[in-house]
Design an enzyme around this catalytic site. Structure first.
Site, short mmCIF file in Angstrom:
data_model
loop_
_atom_site.label_atom_id
_atom_site.label_comp_id
_atom_site.label_asym_id
_atom_site.label_seq_id
_atom_site.Cartn_x
_atom_site.Cartn_y
_atom_site.Cartn_z
N ASP A 44 0.90 -1.30 0.11
CA ASP A 44 0.16 -0.01 -0.18
C ASP A 44 0.90 1.20 -0.15
OD1 ASP A 44 -3.05 1.20 0.43
OD2 ASP A 44 -1.70 1.82 1.83
N TYR A 49 2.97 10.22 0.33
CA TYR A 49 3.99 9.46 1.31
C TYR A 49 5.26 9.81 0.84
CZ TYR A 49 -0.04 6.38 3.03
OH TYR A 49 -1.16 6.09 3.43
N LYS A 74 -2.41 5.78 -4.13
CA LYS A 74 -3.43 6.95 -4.00
C LYS A 74 -3.11 8.33 -4.70
CE LYS A 74 -3.82 4.70 0.56
NZ LYS A 74 -2.27 4.69 0.84
N HIS A 114 -7.22 9.57 -2.33
CA HIS A 114 -6.64 9.47 -0.74
C HIS A 114 -7.65 9.82 0.34
CE1 HIS A 114 -2.66 9.02 1.59
NE2 HIS A 114 -3.72 8.83 2.37
N1 LIG Z 1 -5.70 5.70 3.57
C1 LIG Z 1 -5.35 6.64 4.64
O1 LIG Z 1 -5.65 7.85 4.96
C2 LIG Z 1 -4.13 6.08 5.48
C3 LIG Z 1 -4.09 6.35 6.64
C4 LIG Z 1 -3.01 6.02 7.61
C5 LIG Z 1 -2.52 4.46 7.10
N2 LIG Z 1 -2.55 4.13 5.73
C6 LIG Z 1 -2.23 2.92 5.12
O2 LIG Z 1 -2.14 1.83 6.25
C7 LIG Z 1 -0.76 1.41 6.73
C8 LIG Z 1 -0.93 0.90 8.04
O3 LIG Z 1 -1.32 1.85 8.88
P1 LIG Z 1 -0.14 2.57 10.00
O4 LIG Z 1 1.12 3.09 9.25
O5 LIG Z 1 -0.86 3.46 10.76
O6 LIG Z 1 0.37 1.16 10.57
P2 LIG Z 1 0.10 0.28 11.88
O7 LIG Z 1 0.71 -1.09 11.03
O8 LIG Z 1 -1.43 0.42 12.29
O9 LIG Z 1 1.03 0.57 13.00
C9 LIG Z 1 2.33 0.98 12.57
C10 LIG Z 1 3.13 1.38 13.92
O10 LIG Z 1 2.92 0.27 14.99
C11 LIG Z 1 4.12 -0.40 15.24
N3 LIG Z 1 4.32 -1.95 14.93
C12 LIG Z 1 4.15 -2.41 13.68
N4 LIG Z 1 4.05 -3.84 14.01
C13 LIG Z 1 4.15 -3.91 15.33
C14 LIG Z 1 4.22 -5.32 16.18
N5 LIG Z 1 4.04 -6.29 15.71
N6 LIG Z 1 4.24 -4.93 17.58
C15 LIG Z 1 4.40 -3.94 17.94
N7 LIG Z 1 4.24 -2.58 17.28
C16 LIG Z 1 4.22 -3.03 15.85
C17 LIG Z 1 5.16 0.36 14.22
O11 LIG Z 1 6.30 0.58 14.95
P3 LIG Z 1 7.75 -0.14 14.03
O12 LIG Z 1 7.78 0.63 12.89
O13 LIG Z 1 8.85 0.57 15.18
O14 LIG Z 1 7.75 -1.63 13.91
C18 LIG Z 1 4.49 1.67 14.06
O15 LIG Z 1 4.77 2.53 14.77
C19 LIG Z 1 0.12 2.88 6.35
O16 LIG Z 1 1.45 2.40 6.37
C20 LIG Z 1 -0.59 3.32 5.16
O17 LIG Z 1 -0.23 2.54 4.12
C21 LIG Z 1 -3.73 4.69 4.93
#
Ligand SMILES: NC(=O)c1ccc[n+]([C@@H]2O[C@H](COP(=O)([O-])OP(=O)(O)OC[C@H]3O[C@@H](n4cnc5c(N)ncnc54)[C@H](OP(=O)(O)O)[C@@H]3O)[C@@H](O)[C@H]2O)c1
Length: 303
Positions: A44, A49, A74, A114
């Site tokens: 994704d 980004y 997006k 987005h």
């Molecule tokens: N459409 C939108 O508006 C929108 C908004 C937000 C996100 N997104 C998409 O969705 C993806 C996921 O959302 P997100 O970036 O918020 O990620 P997430 O997977 O919900 O959380 C990532 C966070 O959690 C930590 N983490 C990851 N795996 C872990 C584990 N196994 N144990 C403990 N902590 C863990 C990471 O730290 P470390 O990196 O230190 O491991 C990071 O700080 C984004 O990267 C993006 O592609 C889309």
């Protein structure tokens, strides 16, 4: 890895995707390559980004055939309030073409608006319809659209979005919207599934501290169920999304966590524990909160 692939309302989309938000281009290159090598087949990305060149290099480095990868990206739609020019039809077409160059790809699998941040969103949607016709994207959809915003598209008689990517976890359960998407065969994709964790976005500038008190209230239940099922809290939250028929996205900058987050197919959350997790819902969104807004609620209706 067959368990990863499944149709969700007509799109043959791998159920767990690797996200690239808040990664530098160098981190995206490393992490995307690690994710693909670990077995992820759904990546994704987003224009906003600012790392798509790195994501493209990571895809190349992993050496996986293009047709085995599902790549979502997006359109950054622009937003008057941020002083970011809103994209018209031609600029939307050009955005995907530029993104494909950055990604070093000929097509993407899913192209999303987005967020409904621009008053030109219907014009942008018309451009996405054209991009699908031209083959530059296989599928088209939206992100952060509530029912009202989706209906704006349908009321114009335009093609229905095939997917909607929204924040989705036990504290932000999108109950009405999820039901609406199911009824209308719109593929639901969850982002920020890990937002309830205390380890979510802890690096400076990532905004994970917002609403921390609310999370602490829910932590006891999440921790207790994870321990009972002998899984990490991260795996529990991702599995919760899958059991609600969502595809889930997750992102980590660490190789070990990247592998852990894919390990969600060999256990099931019992119904009683699903219900306990469901009761944590407060309709509270975390992902954009550090920017002071909820992208699903900011757009005024079109005149
Ligand atoms: N459409 C939108 O508006 C929108 C908004 C937000 C996100 N997104 C998409 O969705 C993806 C996921 O959302 P997100 O970036 O918020 O990620 P997430 O997977 O919900 O959380 C990532 C966070 O959690 C930590 N983490 C990851 N795996 C872990 C584990 N196994 N144990 C403990 N902590 C863990 C990471 O730290 P470390 O990196 O230190 O491991 C990071 O700080 C984004 O990267 C993006 O592609 C889309």
């Amino acid at each position: 890895m067959e368990t990863l692939k499944s149709a969700r309302n007509g799109i043959d989309i791998p159920l767990v995707g690797f996200g690239t938000y808040q990664l530098s281009a160098e981190q995206a290159e490393f992490c995307v390559s690690e994710a693909l090598k670990a077995g992820f087949r759904h990546i994704d990305s987003a224009e906003g980004y600012n790392n798509e060149e790195g994501t493209g290099r990571g895809i190349k480095a992993a050496g996986i055939p293009r047709d085995e990868i599902f790549l979502t990206t997006k359109l950054f739609p622009g937003n008057k309030q941020w002083g970011a020019p809103e994209k018209n039809y031609e600029q939307t077409i050009d955005s995907l073409k530029n993104q494909l160059q950055q990604l070093q790809l000929d097509y993407v699998d899913l192209y999303l608006i987005h967020a409904p941040l621009s008053e030109l969103r219907l014009e942008q949607w018309t451009a996405l319809v054209e991009l699908k016709k031209s083959g530059l994207t296989k599928h088209i959809g939206v992100s952060n659209y509530n029912e009202e915003r989706i209906k704006e598209i349908l009321d114009e008689g335009l093609a229905k979005p095939e997917a909607n990517q929204v924040e989705f976890h036990p504290i932000c359960a999108q109950i009405d919207l999820s039901g609406y998407m199911k009824e209308n065969s719109i593929t639901p994709i969850a982002y920020s599934s890990l937002a309830p964790l205390l380890t979510w976005r802890t690096e400076e500038g990532q905004g994970g501290e917002v609403l921390a008190e609310l999370k602490q209230e829910c932590q006891g239940v999440i921790n207790e169920i994870a321990r009972k099922l002998k899984v990490s809290e991260a795996r529990l939250l991702l599995r919760w999304g899958l059991q609600h028929d969502y595809c889930v996205l997750t992102r980590s900058s660490k190789a070990e966590r990247i592998r852990e987050n894919l390990n969600v197919f060999n256990f099931k959350i019992p119904d009683t524990d699903m219900e306990r997790l469901d009761r944590l819902n407060q309709d509270e969104a975390f992902a954009w909160a550090a920017n002071g807004l909820n992208p699903m609620e900011v757009a005024p209706p079109l005149k």
